[in-house]
Design an enzyme around this catalytic site. Structure first.
Site, mmCIF file in Angstrom:
data_model
loop_
_atom_site.group_PDB
_atom_site.id
_atom_site.type_symbol
_atom_site.label_atom_id
_atom_site.label_comp_id
_atom_site.label_asym_id
_atom_site.label_seq_id
_atom_site.Cartn_x
_atom_site.Cartn_y
_atom_site.Cartn_z
ATOM 1 N N ASN A 179 1.862 3.267 5.359
ATOM 2 C CA ASN A 179 0.594 3.247 6.094
ATOM 3 C C ASN A 179 0.867 3.046 7.582
ATOM 4 O O ASN A 179 1.494 2.061 7.981
ATOM 5 C CB ASN A 179 -0.304 2.133 5.565
ATOM 6 C CG ASN A 179 -1.748 2.307 6.016
ATOM 7 O OD1 ASN A 179 -2.057 3.174 6.835
ATOM 8 N ND2 ASN A 179 -2.636 1.482 5.483
ATOM 9 N N THR A 238 2.408 -1.003 0.546
ATOM 10 C CA THR A 238 1.729 0.021 1.350
ATOM 11 C C THR A 238 1.953 -0.199 2.845
ATOM 12 O O THR A 238 1.224 0.344 3.667
ATOM 13 C CB THR A 238 0.211 0.065 1.054
ATOM 14 O OG1 THR A 238 -0.388 -1.144 1.505
ATOM 15 C CG2 THR A 238 -0.063 0.250 -0.423
ATOM 16 N N LYS A 254 -7.831 10.156 -4.662
ATOM 17 C CA LYS A 254 -9.044 9.457 -5.121
ATOM 18 C C LYS A 254 -10.231 9.871 -4.254
ATOM 19 O O LYS A 254 -11.336 10.120 -4.739
ATOM 20 C CB LYS A 254 -8.874 7.939 -4.989
ATOM 21 C CG LYS A 254 -7.925 7.281 -5.985
ATOM 22 C CD LYS A 254 -7.893 5.773 -5.681
ATOM 23 C CE LYS A 254 -6.804 5.039 -6.421
ATOM 24 N NZ LYS A 254 -7.057 4.894 -7.858
ATOM 25 N N GLU A 263 -4.736 -1.072 15.624
ATOM 26 C CA GLU A 263 -5.312 -2.272 15.030
ATOM 27 C C GLU A 263 -4.237 -3.346 14.889
ATOM 28 O O GLU A 263 -4.468 -4.364 14.264
ATOM 29 C CB GLU A 263 -5.973 -1.947 13.698
ATOM 30 C CG GLU A 263 -5.037 -1.420 12.640
ATOM 31 C CD GLU A 263 -5.763 -1.145 11.328
ATOM 32 O OE1 GLU A 263 -5.863 0.025 10.975
ATOM 33 O OE2 GLU A 263 -6.211 -2.098 10.675
ATOM 34 N N CYS A 308 -8.344 1.485 11.023
ATOM 35 C CA CYS A 308 -7.597 2.746 11.033
ATOM 36 C C CYS A 308 -8.387 3.905 11.632
ATOM 37 O O CYS A 308 -7.852 5.003 11.805
ATOM 38 C CB CYS A 308 -7.162 3.108 9.617
ATOM 39 S SG CYS A 308 -6.300 1.773 8.796
ATOM 40 N N HIS A 331 -7.331 9.887 5.807
ATOM 41 C CA HIS A 331 -6.586 8.659 6.077
ATOM 42 C C HIS A 331 -5.825 8.307 4.800
ATOM 43 O O HIS A 331 -6.414 8.277 3.719
ATOM 44 C CB HIS A 331 -7.551 7.536 6.471
ATOM 45 C CG HIS A 331 -6.877 6.197 6.487
ATOM 46 N ND1 HIS A 331 -5.742 5.973 7.237
ATOM 47 C CD2 HIS A 331 -7.127 5.043 5.832
ATOM 48 C CE1 HIS A 331 -5.349 4.720 7.044
ATOM 49 N NE2 HIS A 331 -6.170 4.143 6.196
ATOM 50 N N SER A 363 -11.311 0.411 7.801
ATOM 51 C CA SER A 363 -11.944 -0.684 7.060
ATOM 52 C C SER A 363 -12.916 -1.447 7.937
ATOM 53 O O SER A 363 -12.756 -1.519 9.151
ATOM 54 C CB SER A 363 -10.869 -1.653 6.557
ATOM 55 O OG SER A 363 -10.136 -1.065 5.527
ATOM 56 N N SER A 414 -11.433 -2.595 -1.099
ATOM 57 C CA SER A 414 -11.172 -1.665 0.001
ATOM 58 C C SER A 414 -11.180 -0.216 -0.495
ATOM 59 O O SER A 414 -11.611 0.690 0.217
ATOM 60 C CB SER A 414 -9.844 -2.006 0.694
ATOM 61 O OG SER A 414 -8.731 -1.646 -0.094
HETATM 62 N N1 CAA Z 1 3.551 4.126 -13.582
HETATM 63 C C1 CAA Z 1 2.639 4.935 -12.995
HETATM 64 N N2 CAA Z 1 1.495 4.447 -12.443
HETATM 65 C C2 CAA Z 1 1.277 3.106 -12.484
HETATM 66 C C3 CAA Z 1 2.202 2.233 -13.084
HETATM 67 C C4 CAA Z 1 3.390 2.794 -13.661
HETATM 68 N N3 CAA Z 1 4.302 2.023 -14.237
HETATM 69 N N4 CAA Z 1 1.701 0.978 -12.981
HETATM 70 C C5 CAA Z 1 0.531 1.070 -12.306
HETATM 71 N N5 CAA Z 1 0.270 2.369 -12.014
HETATM 72 C C6 CAA Z 1 -0.865 2.900 -11.257
HETATM 73 C C7 CAA Z 1 -2.190 2.268 -11.575
HETATM 74 O O1 CAA Z 1 -2.790 2.844 -12.739
HETATM 75 C C8 CAA Z 1 -2.968 2.562 -10.311
HETATM 76 O O2 CAA Z 1 -3.389 3.907 -10.292
HETATM 77 P P1 CAA Z 1 -4.971 4.272 -10.344
HETATM 78 O O3 CAA Z 1 -5.598 3.562 -9.196
HETATM 79 O O4 CAA Z 1 -4.980 5.741 -10.191
HETATM 80 O O5 CAA Z 1 -5.449 3.772 -11.659
HETATM 81 C C9 CAA Z 1 -1.904 2.455 -9.217
HETATM 82 O O6 CAA Z 1 -0.649 2.564 -9.888
HETATM 83 C C10 CAA Z 1 -1.946 1.128 -8.481
HETATM 84 O O7 CAA Z 1 -1.976 0.113 -9.415
HETATM 85 P P2 CAA Z 1 -2.950 -1.144 -9.232
HETATM 86 O O8 CAA Z 1 -4.316 -0.687 -8.832
HETATM 87 O O9 CAA Z 1 -2.814 -2.041 -10.387
HETATM 88 O O10 CAA Z 1 -2.209 -1.780 -7.981
HETATM 89 P P3 CAA Z 1 -2.477 -3.121 -7.194
HETATM 90 O O11 CAA Z 1 -3.841 -3.637 -7.435
HETATM 91 O O12 CAA Z 1 -1.325 -4.023 -7.398
HETATM 92 O O13 CAA Z 1 -2.357 -2.589 -5.697
HETATM 93 C C11 CAA Z 1 -3.674 -1.707 -3.890
HETATM 94 C C12 CAA Z 1 -2.975 -1.411 -5.214
HETATM 95 C C13 CAA Z 1 -4.918 -2.538 -4.160
HETATM 96 C C14 CAA Z 1 -4.053 -0.406 -3.227
HETATM 97 C C15 CAA Z 1 -2.707 -2.508 -2.987
HETATM 98 O O14 CAA Z 1 -1.580 -1.743 -2.715
HETATM 99 C C16 CAA Z 1 -3.331 -2.947 -1.699
HETATM 100 O O15 CAA Z 1 -3.995 -3.969 -1.626
HETATM 101 N N6 CAA Z 1 -3.107 -2.167 -0.589
HETATM 102 C C17 CAA Z 1 -3.620 -2.459 0.718
HETATM 103 C C18 CAA Z 1 -5.066 -2.051 0.872
HETATM 104 C C19 CAA Z 1 -5.261 -0.573 0.883
HETATM 105 O O16 CAA Z 1 -4.371 0.202 1.176
HETATM 106 N N7 CAA Z 1 -6.486 -0.138 0.583
HETATM 107 C C20 CAA Z 1 -6.831 1.260 0.623
HETATM 108 C C21 CAA Z 1 -8.251 1.507 1.048
HETATM 109 S S1 CAA Z 1 -8.601 0.643 2.601
HETATM 110 C C22 CAA Z 1 -7.979 1.640 3.837
HETATM 111 O O17 CAA Z 1 -7.737 2.773 3.616
HETATM 112 C C23 CAA Z 1 -7.730 1.036 5.165
HETATM 113 C C24 CAA Z 1 -6.291 0.686 5.297
HETATM 114 O O18 CAA Z 1 -5.499 1.482 5.796
HETATM 115 C C25 CAA Z 1 -5.843 -0.623 4.796
#
Ligand code: CAA
Length: 389
Positions: free
Chosen positions: A278, A154, A244, A81, A113, A235, A310, A203
């Site tokens: 990733n 990521t 999750k 991709e 992916c 994945h 996605s 996502s």
């Molecule tokens: N100590 C321990 N844990 C902590 C922490 C700390 N100090 N601070 C935060 N955390 C935890 C949070 O509780 C959260 O865990 P849970 O989800 O279990 O509650 C985790 O760390 C992440 O925190 P946030 O959700 O607040 O993080 P964020 O919103 O800043 O970013 C994300 C997370 C949205 C995944 C971001 O990394 C992102 O946008 N990533 C790209 C998209 C992605 O990977 N999506 C996945 C599904 S899509 C897919 O699979 C296709 C693909 O390849 C893209």
């Protein structure tokens, strides 16, 4: 047909450089626990300027061709991709770098992916039609998000190459598959951008919905019961996503989520993804590599695969590990691919992130960087120029 089909050999390659999450956390002030525990990532592979999906894909596939020869490989399917051309398949460059015979069909596949799983399924179909043929599947991606965005932590990059054959030495892939498609905008990359756009929380929800959908279809198609599986390769956009996803699968199938059971099912599949990041299409098969390369003997055990792309498309299928598979692994080479990466600091990472060929259409050499077997030497006459090192 009675023929068993599946993965006969598997090899991966990753980048020249690695950025530890401690360096990113120090720069942006994020508590390191969010990266190490929250998303389950330790470091990310960062390509040199002269590495891309082609050089990584060729580096992953070269050891397979060296071991088995090119005889019988009549198809090369390249899944990505992070495509480098709108028309020409990246696999054609790989075909040339590897010196494969001209009597080969080569094509590139895309669905975020999920593409590598489509490639694997197409390969299985071709082999059912003619069990004397082999198919080389190459999944190669560079995951790039905006600097200072939530997705940045990521990122990663790697390629997995798999030789798909009849009577495979590693994993027999079974029917049925569970399938799921939904038109969602959780992650995408318009043609004019080199970094993906993503709605992070959306996502995660889209992924979970797809997990539930594929498992439901898999069950309705007469698939195995949950109890049959000793491990699950998901994945892994970040390794905690697999947790999750698996909890969601268990809940939606009416099972309790005993954390020890979840850890047992997933813990052995995350080792490579946690330090590479990733790798999009390659990610689920890096999960398989980690599982097979691990200490435990998996002879005859059943593994579940959940591939998510996605947009979104997902597929669930089962494989059984072939007794004696350990003689055919590349554990040493895989560990070496990870350990040979040179650690870089935040500034060097940022420079590499921002690097790109000027968009003036002119001729440009690429700065030297990789010590891998292949490199992108530059652009000349609008053509990408690859060379063996
Ligand atoms: N100590 C321990 N844990 C902590 C922490 C700390 N100090 N601070 C935060 N955390 C935890 C949070 O509780 C959260 O865990 P849970 O989800 O279990 O509650 C985790 O760390 C992440 O925190 P946030 O959700 O607040 O993080 P964020 O919103 O800043 O970013 C994300 C997370 C949205 C995944 C971001 O990394 C992102 O946008 N990533 C790209 C998209 C992605 O990977 N999506 C996945 C599904 S899509 C897919 O699979 C296709 C693909 O390849 C893209």
């Amino acid at each position: 047909t009675g023929t068993t089909v599946g993965i006969h050999d598997l090899s991966f390659a990753t980048t020249e450089f690695v950025l530890p999450h401690t360096a990113l956390a120090e720069y942006n002030g994020t508590p390191i626990g969010k990266y190490h525990t929250g998303i389950g990532q330790r470091s990310m592979s960062v390509p040199a300027a002269d590495e891309d999906i082609v050089t990584l894909g060729a580096a992953a596939a070269a050891p397979i061709v060296a071991r088995h020869g090119a005889d019988g490989i009549r198809t090369l399917v390249f899944a990505t991709e992070s495509s480098i051309d709108q028309a020409k398949a990246a696999g054609v460059y790989v075909h040339s770098l590897l010196g494969l015979p001209s009597a080969t069909r080569v094509v590139e596949l895309k669905q975020a992916c999920y593409g590598a799983t489509a490639a694997l399924q197409f390969a299985l179909g071709l082999i059912h039609r003619d069990p004397s043929q082999k198919v080389l599947v190459v999944a190669s991606d560079v995951s790039k998000y905006e600097l200072d965005s939530p997705g940045e932590a990521t990122q990663g990059a790697a390629a997995v190459a798999m030789l798909v054959t009849a009577d495979p030495a590693l994993v027999r892939i079974e029917d049925p598959s569970g399938l799921f498609t939904a038109d969602v905008m959780d992650f995408w990359r318009p043609n004019y951008r080199d970094a993906a756009l993503v709605d992070g929380q959306e996502s995660i929800g889209a992924y979970l919905q797809a997990v539930q959908g594929t498992w439901k279809d898999y069950s309705e198609q007469g698939g195995r019961p949950l109890e049959d599986f000793s491990a699950f390769c998901y994945h892994q956009p970040f390794t905690k996503m697999a947790y999750k996803a698996h909890r969601h699968l268990l809940n939606s199938a009416g099972h309790d989520t005993d954390e020890a059971v979840v850890e047992r099912a997933l813990g052995r599949t995350t080792g490579y993804n946690a330090v590479i990041g990733n790798s999009y299409t390659a990610s689920v098969y890096l999960g398989l590599a980690a599982l097979l390369d691990g200490a435990e003997d998996l002879d005859g055990q059943t593994v579940g695969f959940l591939s998510y792309g996605s947009g979104s498309v997902a597929e669930f299928f089962a494989g059984t590990v072939v007794p004696g598979y350990r003689e055919h692994l590349r554990t040493e080479a895989h560990r070496a691919a990870i350990e040979r990466r040179q650690p870089i600091g935040y500034d060097r990472y940022r420079e590499l992130h921002e690097w790109g060929f000027p968009t003036d259409g002119g001729d440009h050499p690429t700065p030297a960087g990789t010590t891998g077997p292949f490199r992108l030497a530059g652009i000349g006459g609008h053509k990408r120029i690859y060379e063996k090192r």
